[in-house]
Design a protein around this motif. Structure first.
Motif, PDB file in Angstrom:
ATOM      1  N   GLY A  56       6.803  -1.046 -12.894  1.00 54.23           N
ATOM      2  CA  GLY A  56       6.489  -1.933 -13.408  1.00 54.23           C
ATOM      3  C   GLY A  56       5.261  -3.247 -13.881  1.00 54.23           C
ATOM      4  N   ILE A  57       4.003  -3.859 -13.860  1.00 57.89           N
ATOM      5  CA  ILE A  57       3.677  -4.514 -13.967  1.00 57.89           C
ATOM      6  C   ILE A  57       3.486  -5.897 -13.019  1.00 57.89           C
ATOM      7  CG2 ILE A  57       1.179  -5.329 -15.007  1.00 57.89           C
ATOM      8  CD1 ILE A  57       2.213  -2.408 -16.008  1.00 57.89           C
ATOM      9  N   GLY A  99      -1.980  -4.801 -12.703  1.00 61.23           N
ATOM     10  CA  GLY A  99      -2.097  -3.257 -12.093  1.00 61.23           C
ATOM     11  C   GLY A  99      -0.491  -2.671 -12.315  1.00 61.23           C
ATOM     12  N   ARG A 100      -0.307  -0.745 -11.682  1.00 61.69           N
ATOM     13  CA  ARG A 100       1.520  -0.855 -12.776  1.00 61.69           C
ATOM     14  C   ARG A 100       1.656  -0.472 -11.085  1.00 61.69           C
ATOM     15  NH1 ARG A 100       1.777   4.778 -12.680  1.00 61.69           N
ATOM     16  NH2 ARG A 100       4.079   5.560 -13.232  1.00 61.69           N
ATOM     17  N   GLY A 101       3.002  -0.548 -10.783  1.00 59.13           N
ATOM     18  CA  GLY A 101       3.397   0.116  -9.686  1.00 59.13           C
ATOM     19  C   GLY A 101       4.742   1.100  -9.605  1.00 59.13           C
ATOM     20  N   LYS A 142       0.733  -1.336   0.285  1.00 60.99           N
ATOM     21  CA  LYS A 142      -0.636  -0.070  -0.020  1.00 60.99           C
ATOM     22  C   LYS A 142       0.828   0.964  -0.113  1.00 60.99           C
ATOM     23  CE  LYS A 142      -3.881  -2.325   2.325  1.00 60.99           C
ATOM     24  NZ  LYS A 142      -5.213  -1.966   3.414  1.00 60.99           N
ATOM     25  N   PRO A 143       0.769   2.571  -0.643  1.00 58.83           N
ATOM     26  CA  PRO A 143       1.700   3.205  -1.273  1.00 58.83           C
ATOM     27  C   PRO A 143       1.876   4.393   0.224  1.00 58.83           C
ATOM     28  CG  PRO A 143      -0.586   3.586  -2.263  1.00 58.83           C
ATOM     29  CD  PRO A 143      -0.696   2.664  -1.711  1.00 58.83           C
ATOM     30  N   GLU A 144       0.635   4.002   0.838  1.00 57.42           N
ATOM     31  CA  GLU A 144       0.670   5.385   2.272  1.00 57.42           C
ATOM     32  C   GLU A 144       1.735   4.545   3.432  1.00 57.42           C
ATOM     33  OE1 GLU A 144      -3.492   2.681   2.895  1.00 57.42           O
ATOM     34  OE2 GLU A 144      -1.968   3.786   1.294  1.00 57.42           O
ATOM     35  N   HIS A 145       2.005   3.065   3.261  1.00 57.36           N
ATOM     36  CA  HIS A 145       2.557   2.231   4.206  1.00 57.36           C
ATOM     37  C   HIS A 145       4.230   1.876   3.697  1.00 57.36           C
ATOM     38  CE1 HIS A 145      -0.308   0.821   6.876  1.00 57.36           C
ATOM     39  NE2 HIS A 145      -1.376   1.106   5.833  1.00 57.36           N
ATOM     40  N   ASN A 183       7.810   8.835  -2.922  1.00 61.14           N
ATOM     41  CA  ASN A 183       6.340   8.371  -3.983  1.00 61.14           C
ATOM     42  C   ASN A 183       6.220   7.198  -3.899  1.00 61.14           C
ATOM     43  OD1 ASN A 183       3.731   9.722  -4.383  1.00 61.14           O
ATOM     44  ND2 ASN A 183       4.770   9.370  -6.574  1.00 61.14           N
ATOM     45  N   ALA A 184       5.078   6.481  -3.794  1.00 63.59           N
ATOM     46  CA  ALA A 184       4.833   5.876  -4.245  1.00 63.59           C
ATOM     47  C   ALA A 184       3.014   5.784  -5.459  1.00 63.59           C
ATOM     48  CB  ALA A 184       4.247   4.431  -3.567  1.00 63.59           C
ATOM     49  N   GLU A 185       3.365   5.382  -6.235  1.00 60.43           N
ATOM     50  CA  GLU A 185       2.017   4.625  -6.792  1.00 60.43           C
ATOM     51  C   GLU A 185       1.524   3.667  -6.898  1.00 60.43           C
ATOM     52  OE1 GLU A 185       2.242   7.429 -10.560  1.00 60.43           O
ATOM     53  OE2 GLU A 185       2.869   8.985  -9.275  1.00 60.43           O
ATOM     54  N   ILE A 186       0.739   3.327  -6.263  1.00 62.52           N
ATOM     55  CA  ILE A 186       0.465   1.308  -6.398  1.00 62.52           C
ATOM     56  C   ILE A 186      -1.638   0.899  -6.739  1.00 62.52           C
ATOM     57  CG2 ILE A 186       0.506  -0.548  -5.528  1.00 62.52           C
ATOM     58  CD1 ILE A 186       2.937   0.510  -5.418  1.00 62.52           C
ATOM     59  N   ASP A 187      -1.308   0.433  -8.159  1.00 60.08           N
ATOM     60  CA  ASP A 187      -2.792  -0.644  -8.559  1.00 60.08           C
ATOM     61  C   ASP A 187      -2.267  -1.422  -8.309  1.00 60.08           C
ATOM     62  OD1 ASP A 187      -4.709  -0.966  -9.475  1.00 60.08           O
ATOM     63  OD2 ASP A 187      -4.818  -0.421 -11.487  1.00 60.08           O
TER      64      ASP A 187
END
Length: 232
Positions: free
Chosen positions: A61-62, A47-49, A27-30, A38-42
């Motif tokens: 990556g995916i 999904g893209r990370g 989880k990005p906030e964790h 900065n993290a953007e996690i789907d």
């Protein structure tokens, strides 16, 4: 997964509940608490990370496989580098394993592999610290260097200089390729990681006294410590 790929890994045991450790990794906030700037996690298959680690380093990556509370796989956009993150309950907590797989790992210089694994180890130590004590050490990471690329010398128990950056503090101090650093300020250096930790404990613009083996000589070399070229 491509079984022809070579792999390297780092592990650590975190004394925290499985659910918290899983959230810390997915989880990005964790992730931002202990790892990423900065993290953007789907977080789903396909999904893209995206992770900005700081210090000019990023990962993108995916997610190709996910087994909740057990493991997940992130493959880079070119498909030639795979990161496998797995969790396992052990006696004193949750063992976290980060494994890198790529066909080109076997062709990498040992110094590059050691540098990659040292970085992973630093972050895993910070994961343990944040979730066991609440202390985030990232402000103290990669703040100093002297301008060399080096690799563990198992024959002498030190770290061998394989490249000196032109114009760096190491070059000015007269450090040259094939020098083997066996001590800093009287403290023994036995591998790549111990050298990196010792240098990073020095304040920028301070002086480190390096004990060096050069051919059959043992030398003491004073070297200014520089601020790391890329800030957090």
């Amino acid at each position: 997964m491509n079984n022809s790929k070579k792999s390297v890994m780092r592990q650590i045991v975190v004394d925290a509940p499985l659910e918290k450790v899983w959230d810390a990794l997915t989880k990005p906030e964790h992730l931002n608490r202990w790892y990423t700037k900065n993290a953007e996690i789907d977080f789903r298959i396909g999904g893209r990370g995206y992770m900005n680690h700081g210090w000019g380093a990023t990962t993108e990556g995916i997610f190709t496989e996910i087994d909740p509370m057990k493991f997940f796989i992130l493959q880079n956009v070119d498909g030639d580098f795979t990161t496998i993150t797995s969790l396992q309950k052990v006696e004193h907590g949750i063992q976290v394993t980060i494994e890198y797989k790529a066909s080109f790992i076997g062709e990498m210089e040992l110094s590059d592999i050691e540098n990659m694994l040292f970085g992973t180890g630093q972050f895993l130590q910070n994961l343990k610290s944040v979730y066991e004590t609440g202390i985030d050490h990232r402000a103290n990471y990669w703040k100093a260097w002297i301008g060399i690329i080096h690799t563990t010398d198992h024959a002498i128990e030190g770290t061998k200089v394989v490249e000196v950056r032109e114009g760096s503090a190491a070059a000015i101090a007269g450090i040259v390729e094939n020098d083997i650093v066996v001590g800093i300020d009287g403290v023994a250096i036995w591998d790549h990681a111990s050298f990196e930790r010792a240098v990073n404990e020095k304040a920028p613009d301070s002086t480190a006294i390096l004990t060096i083996r050069r051919n059959k000589e043992k030398l003491q070399v004073g070297c200014r410590v520089e601020a790391y070229p890329v800030t957090y």
